[in-house]
Motif scaffolding. Structure first.
Motif, PDB file in Angstrom:
ATOM      1  N   THR A 123      -4.265  -9.583  15.541  1.00 17.83           N
ATOM      2  CA  THR A 123      -5.292 -10.076  14.626  1.00 17.83           C
ATOM      3  C   THR A 123      -6.396 -11.025  14.808  1.00 17.83           C
ATOM      4  O   THR A 123      -7.378 -10.876  14.129  1.00 17.83           O
ATOM      5  CB  THR A 123      -4.174 -10.559  13.055  1.00 17.83           C
ATOM      6  OG1 THR A 123      -3.286  -9.267  12.526  1.00 17.83           O
ATOM      7  CG2 THR A 123      -5.417 -10.638  11.504  1.00 17.83           C
ATOM      8  N   ILE A 124      -5.736 -12.194  15.164  1.00 20.84           N
ATOM      9  CA  ILE A 124      -6.957 -13.287  14.966  1.00 20.84           C
ATOM     10  C   ILE A 124      -7.894 -13.051  16.665  1.00 20.84           C
ATOM     11  O   ILE A 124      -9.078 -12.835  16.778  1.00 20.84           O
ATOM     12  CB  ILE A 124      -5.957 -14.462  15.683  1.00 20.84           C
ATOM     13  CG1 ILE A 124      -4.797 -15.291  14.150  1.00 20.84           C
ATOM     14  CG2 ILE A 124      -6.969 -15.181  15.957  1.00 20.84           C
ATOM     15  CD1 ILE A 124      -4.384 -16.713  14.735  1.00 20.84           C
ATOM     16  N   ALA A 165     -12.400 -12.543  16.412  1.00 19.92           N
ATOM     17  CA  ALA A 165     -12.484 -14.289  17.385  1.00 19.92           C
ATOM     18  C   ALA A 165     -12.853 -13.294  18.413  1.00 19.92           C
ATOM     19  O   ALA A 165     -14.715 -14.009  18.643  1.00 19.92           O
ATOM     20  CB  ALA A 165     -11.507 -15.064  18.293  1.00 19.92           C
ATOM     21  N   ILE A 177     -15.835 -17.027  13.808  1.00 15.83           N
ATOM     22  CA  ILE A 177     -13.998 -17.253  13.585  1.00 15.83           C
ATOM     23  C   ILE A 177     -13.960 -17.459  15.164  1.00 15.83           C
ATOM     24  O   ILE A 177     -13.339 -18.313  15.353  1.00 15.83           O
ATOM     25  CB  ILE A 177     -13.643 -15.936  13.273  1.00 15.83           C
ATOM     26  CG1 ILE A 177     -14.007 -14.984  12.245  1.00 15.83           C
ATOM     27  CG2 ILE A 177     -11.987 -15.960  13.726  1.00 15.83           C
ATOM     28  CD1 ILE A 177     -12.751 -13.681  11.974  1.00 15.83           C
ATOM     29  N   VAL A 218     -12.028 -21.238  16.050  1.00 18.64           N
ATOM     30  CA  VAL A 218     -10.341 -20.343  16.967  1.00 18.64           C
ATOM     31  C   VAL A 218     -10.606 -21.290  18.500  1.00 18.64           C
ATOM     32  O   VAL A 218      -9.744 -21.835  19.498  1.00 18.64           O
ATOM     33  CB  VAL A 218     -10.837 -18.988  17.507  1.00 18.64           C
ATOM     34  CG1 VAL A 218      -9.388 -18.616  18.093  1.00 18.64           C
ATOM     35  CG2 VAL A 218      -9.846 -18.503  15.798  1.00 18.64           C
ATOM     36  N   LEU A 234      -1.775 -13.822  22.043  1.00 23.25           N
ATOM     37  CA  LEU A 234      -4.156 -13.423  21.073  1.00 23.25           C
ATOM     38  C   LEU A 234      -5.017 -13.871  22.394  1.00 23.25           C
ATOM     39  O   LEU A 234      -6.011 -13.028  22.488  1.00 23.25           O
ATOM     40  CB  LEU A 234      -3.427 -15.361  20.664  1.00 23.25           C
ATOM     41  CG  LEU A 234      -5.191 -15.375  19.897  1.00 23.25           C
ATOM     42  CD1 LEU A 234      -4.618 -16.697  18.747  1.00 23.25           C
ATOM     43  CD2 LEU A 234      -6.193 -16.090  20.451  1.00 23.25           C
ATOM     44  N   TYR A 288      -7.969 -10.921  22.362  1.00 23.06           N
ATOM     45  CA  TYR A 288      -8.843 -11.300  22.249  1.00 23.06           C
ATOM     46  C   TYR A 288     -10.047 -11.068  24.002  1.00 23.06           C
ATOM     47  O   TYR A 288     -11.672 -10.480  23.903  1.00 23.06           O
ATOM     48  CB  TYR A 288      -8.996 -12.670  22.664  1.00 23.06           C
ATOM     49  CG  TYR A 288     -10.570 -14.038  23.194  1.00 23.06           C
ATOM     50  CD1 TYR A 288     -11.889 -13.673  21.804  1.00 23.06           C
ATOM     51  CD2 TYR A 288     -11.213 -13.985  23.865  1.00 23.06           C
ATOM     52  CE1 TYR A 288     -12.521 -14.435  22.003  1.00 23.06           C
ATOM     53  CE2 TYR A 288     -12.378 -14.294  24.524  1.00 23.06           C
ATOM     54  CZ  TYR A 288     -13.316 -14.925  22.745  1.00 23.06           C
ATOM     55  OH  TYR A 288     -14.374 -14.991  23.317  1.00 23.06           O
TER      56      TYR A 288
END
Length: 255
Positions: free
Chosen positions: A81-82, A86, A92, A96, A139, A143
């Motif tokens: 999600t992050i 991001a 965001i 982050v 993460l 990303y």
């Protein structure tokens, strides 16, 4: 990937494992290490087979797996999600990025004493430690996978009338799946290591606790049993995740 290629990969993968077991056996047989400190592999695997049939050892495995899966799944949800937001939202990303740069290199086990004080000696502190360690590879993979999506795919989706809010889930997420799954495989390995370490430090159950208990009573064979067990669990889980990856990416050329 056809069945013959899968069989060939499995056989090749077994070669280094067989070699390692052979070296283990040779070290003991040639007298380089006493059996009281390094028991022969046959004795360890026989003891493992015996332990697997007992309800007590099965409960220890269940406790470890519960903590491992709970922490890993939370890390997957939060990390994906992050990472997605991001990669697609500059605001965001600006928030982050410095947090990740500061916390990612930090050895999370250093936070475990604080987690014990905050969350206690139960499942919560161990699950939180697993989440903290497994989160960052997932993460970061998410990303970079989402950031590398070709802009022409997004333009094509917009030209086809796809609402901007749906592009994230219909274009960016599917294109980033290979990278996300790679991060998940790394996170799964880390989860196996961290949950075992946390149980060794402080726990009343789990495979790590079994090892520490055996070490305190100088039971060398029983020390190796949980080590072999967590290794086998990691091997099985990694194989299952690889199978899931091959299924989900069956349309991709690299699979």
């Amino acid at each position: 990937m056809n069945a013959r290629a899968v069989t060939s990969d499995v056989l090749l993968g077994m070669v280094p494992i067989a070699l390692l077991i052979a070296i283990w056996q040779a070290v003991g047989s040639l007298g380089y290490a006493p059996a009281t400190l390094l028991p022969p592999p046959g004795m360890v695997f026989a003891r493992l087979a015996q332990q697997l049939l007992t309800s007590t050892f099965q409960q220890e495995i269940a406790a470890t797996l519960f903590r491992l899966f709970a922490g890993f799944l939370i890390a997957v949800v939060v990390g994906v999600t992050i990472g997605l937001f991001a990669a697609t939202n500059p605001a965001i990303n600006a928030v982050v990025r410095p947090i990740v740069r500061v916390l990612a290199p930090l050895p999370k086990v250093a936070l475990y004493p604080a987690l014990l004080l905050l969350l206690g000696f139960g499942h919560e502190s161990k699950i939180t430690l697993v989440v903290a360690d497994a989160l960052f590879p997932i993460l970061l993979s998410t990303y970079y996978g989402a950031s590398m999506v070709e802009q022409k795919l997004i333009w094509s989706a917009m030209a086809a009338g796809t609402p901007r809010r749906q592009i994230l889930f219909k274009v960016v997420l599917p294109a980033a799946v290979p990278s996300i799954l790679t991060g998940c495989r790394i996170g799964l390995v880390i989860s196996c290591i961290v949950v075992f370490l946390a149980e060794m430090i402080t726990s009343t159950d789990g495979l790590g606790h079994v090892l520490v208990t055996a070490a305190r009573t100088f039971q060398a064979v029983d020390m190796f049993v949980p080590l072999i067990t967590i290794s086998l669990l990691g091997l099985i889980l990694n194989g299952l995740l690889q199978g899931l990856r091959s299924y989900l990416l069956r349309g991709f050329p690299e699979v």
